[in-house]
Scaffold this motif. Structure first.
Motif, mmCIF file in Angstrom:
data_model
loop_
_atom_site.group_PDB
_atom_site.id
_atom_site.type_symbol
_atom_site.label_atom_id
_atom_site.label_comp_id
_atom_site.label_asym_id
_atom_site.label_seq_id
_atom_site.Cartn_x
_atom_site.Cartn_y
_atom_site.Cartn_z
ATOM 1 N N ARG B 12 0.811 -1.249 -0.047
ATOM 2 C CA ARG B 12 -0.080 0.188 0.001
ATOM 3 C C ARG B 12 0.988 1.226 0.081
ATOM 4 O O ARG B 12 0.841 2.139 -0.817
ATOM 5 C CB ARG B 12 -0.945 -0.035 1.190
ATOM 6 N N VAL B 13 1.758 1.306 1.017
ATOM 7 C CA VAL B 13 2.862 2.513 1.022
ATOM 8 C C VAL B 13 3.397 2.508 -0.385
ATOM 9 O O VAL B 13 3.810 3.569 -0.704
ATOM 10 C CB VAL B 13 3.717 2.415 2.176
ATOM 11 N N MET B 14 4.319 1.477 -0.877
ATOM 12 C CA MET B 14 4.924 1.391 -2.104
ATOM 13 C C MET B 14 4.088 2.013 -3.235
ATOM 14 O O MET B 14 4.394 2.870 -4.028
ATOM 15 C CB MET B 14 5.487 0.130 -2.433
ATOM 16 N N HIS B 15 2.621 1.594 -3.339
ATOM 17 C CA HIS B 15 1.808 2.211 -4.375
ATOM 18 C C HIS B 15 1.456 3.748 -4.167
ATOM 19 O O HIS B 15 1.633 4.545 -4.940
ATOM 20 C CB HIS B 15 0.590 1.612 -4.429
ATOM 21 N N GLU B 16 1.325 4.142 -2.785
ATOM 22 C CA GLU B 16 1.540 5.639 -2.568
ATOM 23 C C GLU B 16 2.404 6.285 -3.072
ATOM 24 O O GLU B 16 2.286 7.584 -3.723
ATOM 25 C CB GLU B 16 1.048 5.850 -1.334
ATOM 26 N N ILE B 17 3.619 5.959 -2.775
ATOM 27 C CA ILE B 17 4.959 6.572 -2.947
ATOM 28 C C ILE B 17 4.862 6.403 -4.662
ATOM 29 O O ILE B 17 5.439 7.606 -5.366
ATOM 30 C CB ILE B 17 6.117 5.854 -2.250
ATOM 31 N N TYR B 18 4.656 5.385 -5.294
ATOM 32 C CA TYR B 18 4.928 5.297 -6.634
ATOM 33 C C TYR B 18 3.818 6.225 -7.405
ATOM 34 O O TYR B 18 4.178 6.900 -8.412
ATOM 35 C CB TYR B 18 4.067 3.802 -6.939
ATOM 36 N N ALA B 19 2.383 6.375 -6.947
ATOM 37 C CA ALA B 19 1.585 7.464 -7.517
ATOM 38 C C ALA B 19 1.822 8.664 -7.502
ATOM 39 O O ALA B 19 1.916 9.680 -8.317
ATOM 40 C CB ALA B 19 0.302 7.447 -6.468
ATOM 41 N N LYS B 20 2.943 9.335 -6.222
ATOM 42 C CA LYS B 20 3.532 10.404 -6.601
ATOM 43 C C LYS B 20 4.811 10.685 -7.082
ATOM 44 O O LYS B 20 5.569 11.609 -7.492
ATOM 45 C CB LYS B 20 3.875 10.884 -4.835
ATOM 46 N N ALA B 21 5.431 9.497 -7.227
ATOM 47 C CA ALA B 21 6.973 9.585 -8.003
ATOM 48 C C ALA B 21 6.817 10.013 -9.476
ATOM 49 O O ALA B 21 5.856 9.527 -10.180
ATOM 50 C CB ALA B 21 7.503 8.238 -7.912
ATOM 51 N N HIS B 22 7.866 10.801 -10.098
ATOM 52 C CA HIS B 22 8.055 11.327 -11.425
ATOM 53 C C HIS B 22 9.022 10.295 -11.991
ATOM 54 O O HIS B 22 9.179 9.938 -13.046
ATOM 55 C CB HIS B 22 8.334 12.666 -11.385
ATOM 56 N N THR B 23 10.265 10.169 -11.067
ATOM 57 C CA THR B 23 11.312 9.411 -11.777
ATOM 58 C C THR B 23 11.627 8.321 -10.954
ATOM 59 O O THR B 23 11.145 8.016 -9.925
ATOM 60 C CB THR B 23 12.551 10.225 -12.153
ATOM 61 N N GLN B 24 12.623 7.384 -11.317
ATOM 62 C CA GLN B 24 13.184 6.215 -10.763
ATOM 63 C C GLN B 24 13.817 6.693 -9.318
ATOM 64 O O GLN B 24 13.934 6.027 -8.247
ATOM 65 C CB GLN B 24 13.936 5.614 -11.437
ATOM 66 N N ASP B 25 14.452 7.933 -9.474
ATOM 67 C CA ASP B 25 14.846 8.514 -8.185
ATOM 68 C C ASP B 25 13.870 8.703 -7.155
ATOM 69 O O ASP B 25 14.478 8.877 -6.171
ATOM 70 C CB ASP B 25 15.557 9.761 -8.900
ATOM 71 N N ASP B 26 12.786 9.023 -7.548
ATOM 72 C CA ASP B 26 11.802 9.149 -6.298
ATOM 73 C C ASP B 26 11.237 7.988 -5.942
ATOM 74 O O ASP B 26 10.603 7.865 -4.816
ATOM 75 C CB ASP B 26 10.546 9.956 -7.239
ATOM 76 N N PHE B 27 11.388 7.152 -6.657
ATOM 77 C CA PHE B 27 11.113 5.668 -6.034
ATOM 78 C C PHE B 27 12.116 4.714 -5.980
ATOM 79 O O PHE B 27 12.364 3.887 -7.034
ATOM 80 C CB PHE B 27 9.936 5.183 -7.270
ATOM 81 N N THR B 28 12.606 4.702 -4.626
ATOM 82 C CA THR B 28 13.654 3.605 -4.433
ATOM 83 C C THR B 28 13.498 2.750 -3.317
ATOM 84 O O THR B 28 12.396 3.301 -2.423
ATOM 85 C CB THR B 28 15.343 4.423 -4.250
ATOM 86 N N ALA B 29 14.040 1.881 -3.524
ATOM 87 C CA ALA B 29 13.917 0.834 -2.166
ATOM 88 C C ALA B 29 14.259 1.305 -0.785
ATOM 89 O O ALA B 29 13.483 1.162 0.177
ATOM 90 C CB ALA B 29 14.637 -0.396 -2.537
ATOM 91 N N THR B 30 15.248 2.155 -0.691
ATOM 92 C CA THR B 30 15.691 2.721 0.496
ATOM 93 C C THR B 30 14.798 3.651 0.799
ATOM 94 O O THR B 30 14.495 3.558 2.031
ATOM 95 C CB THR B 30 17.062 3.542 -0.143
ATOM 96 N N LYS B 31 14.331 4.353 0.160
ATOM 97 C CA LYS B 31 12.991 5.489 0.550
ATOM 98 C C LYS B 31 11.911 4.886 1.151
ATOM 99 O O LYS B 31 11.392 5.095 2.236
ATOM 100 C CB LYS B 31 12.782 6.335 -0.779
ATOM 101 N N ILE B 32 11.373 3.612 0.405
ATOM 102 C CA ILE B 32 10.225 2.921 0.928
ATOM 103 C C ILE B 32 10.321 2.440 1.951
ATOM 104 O O ILE B 32 9.601 2.505 3.126
ATOM 105 C CB ILE B 32 9.697 2.243 -0.297
ATOM 106 N N ALA B 33 11.356 1.729 2.079
ATOM 107 C CA ALA B 33 11.853 0.914 3.234
ATOM 108 C C ALA B 33 11.978 1.890 4.528
ATOM 109 O O ALA B 33 11.505 1.579 5.519
ATOM 110 C CB ALA B 33 13.376 0.316 3.175
ATOM 111 N N ARG B 34 12.536 3.084 4.293
ATOM 112 C CA ARG B 34 12.468 3.995 5.444
ATOM 113 C C ARG B 34 11.203 4.335 5.850
ATOM 114 O O ARG B 34 11.095 4.447 7.126
ATOM 115 C CB ARG B 34 13.616 5.290 4.770
#
Lengths: 139, 149
Positions: B12-34
Motif C-alpha cells: 500500500r505504502v509502495m503504491h502511494e509513493i509510486y503514485a507521487k513519483a515522477h522518476t526512478q530517483d523518487d521511487f527507490t527501495a531505500t526510501k520506501i523501506a525508510r
C-alpha cells in the motif's frame, strides 16, 4: 625620335642613356650605340648596302647586343651570352629610326671627343703658362 | 502482525509513493523501506518483484538542469576544439597544395624560358650558317655580320 644623353661610364667610355625608354629597351638601345668612333660610319655603310640590296642582311655583334639590319627594319637583341638570363629582350626599329639614332650618336660622340681634346689641350696650355710664370725651363 | 498483512501494508505504502513519483530517483527501495521503517533487505524479500516491476515503468533518473547545461557546454567545447583542429588541418593542406602549385608553376616557367632561349639560339645558328663575319684590321669591340644573296 628616341632621345638619349651621353654619359661617361665607369670604364671611362661614353655611353648613351635613354631615360624616356622602358628599362629593357633602354638597355638594348644603349648597347646598340657602340662607343667606337668608327662604329657609326661602319653601320651607316652596312645599312646602305642592305638598302641597295647589295646584301641580304647585315648587322653587328658586340658584348651587349646583336643587331640585324633588314631591308625595312633593325632588330636589336641581347647578345648570345645574355640570352639564357632573359630571352624576351628585343627592340625593333625602323631603318629611318636606326639611321637617325646613329647620326645623333655619331655627332654626340664627335662632340664629346672634341671636348676631351680641348680640355686636354687646355691643361697643356695652362701648364705652359705656369712654367712661363715660374720661370721653369727644359720642359 | 502476520507476514501477509505486513506485505499488504508495504504494498500500500509502495503504491502511494509510486503514485507521487515522477522518476526512478523518487521511487527507490531505500526510501520506501525508510518510510515503512524496515530494512531494505526485508523490503526486497517482501515485495522485491513488485517493486522492480513498478520501478521499471518510471522514467530514468532526472539530472538537474545545471548538470545538463554543463554537459552540453562541455560537448560544445569539445566540438569547437574539433572544428579548430580540422580547420587548421584544412588550412595546412590548402597551404601545402598552393605552395606545391607555385613551385610547379615556377619550375614550368623556368623550363619554358630555357626552351625559348634554346629556340632563339637555334634560330641564330640557322641564320649564322648564311652569315659571314667581316674581318677587321683592329678590335673595335664589335664585329660585322653580313648575309649575302
Amino acid at each position: 625620335v628616341k632621345k638619349f644623353r651621353l654619359e661617361v661610364s665607369a670604364n671611362g667610355q661614353p655611353r648613351a642613356v635613354f631615360e624616356e625608354e622602358e628599362a629593357t629597351s633602354a638597355l638594348l638601345l644603349s648597347g646598340f650605340l657602340h662607343p667606337s668612333l668608327l662604329f657609326v660610319p661602319d653601320m651607316l655603310h652596312e645599312i646602305s648596302l642592305v638598302e641597295r640590296r647589295a646584301l641580304r642582311t647585315s648587322g653587328f655583334e658586340s658584348e651587349a647586343v646583336r643587331a640585324l639590319f633588314h631591308g625595312n627594319m633593325v632588330e636589336v637583341e641581347s647578345a648570345e651570352h645574355l640570352i639564357k638570363r632573359d630571352v624576351t629582350r628585343k627592340v625593333v626599329l625602323s631603318l629611318d629610326e636606326a639611321k637617325l639614332l646613329l647620326f645623333e650618336w655619331g655627332a654626340a660622340l664627335l662632340r664629346w671627343h672634341m671636348e676631351q681634346n680641348v680640355e686636354a689641350k687646355g691643361s697643356v696650355e695652362l701648364r705652359y703658362k705656369q712654367i712661363e710664370l715660374n720661370g721653369e725651363a727644359n720642359i | 502482525v502476520k507476514a501477509s498483512d505486513r506485505k499488504h501494508e508495504v504494498l500500500r505504502v509502495m503504491h502511494e509513493i509510486y503514485a507521487k513519483a515522477h522518476t526512478q530517483d523518487d521511487f527507490t527501495a531505500t526510501k520506501i523501506a525508510r518510510v515503512i521503517s524496515i530494512s531494505t533487505v526485508w523490503f526486497y524479500r517482501l515485495v522485491g518483484q513488485e517493486f522492480i516491476e513498478l520501478r521499471s515503468q518510471l522514467p530514468g533518473s532526472r539530472k538537474p538542469k545545471e548538470a545538463t547545461i554543463g554537459k552540453l557546454k562541455k560537448l560544445i567545447k569539445e566540438l569547437r576544439a574539433q572544428i579548430r583542429t580540422l580547420n587548421t588541418r584544412l588550412k595546412n593542406a590548402a597551404f601545402e597544395e598552393t605552395a606545391e602549385a607555385i613551385r610547379m608553376i615556377e619550375r614550368l616557367d623556368d623550363e619554358n624560358r630555357s626552351l625559348r632561349a634554346d629556340v632563339v639560339l637555334l634560330r641564330r645558328r640557322l641564320d649564322q650558317r648564311e652569315q659571314v663575319i667581316i674581318p677587321q684590321y683592329q678590335d673595335l669591340g664589335y664585329r660585322i655580320l653580313r648575309s649575302y644573296y
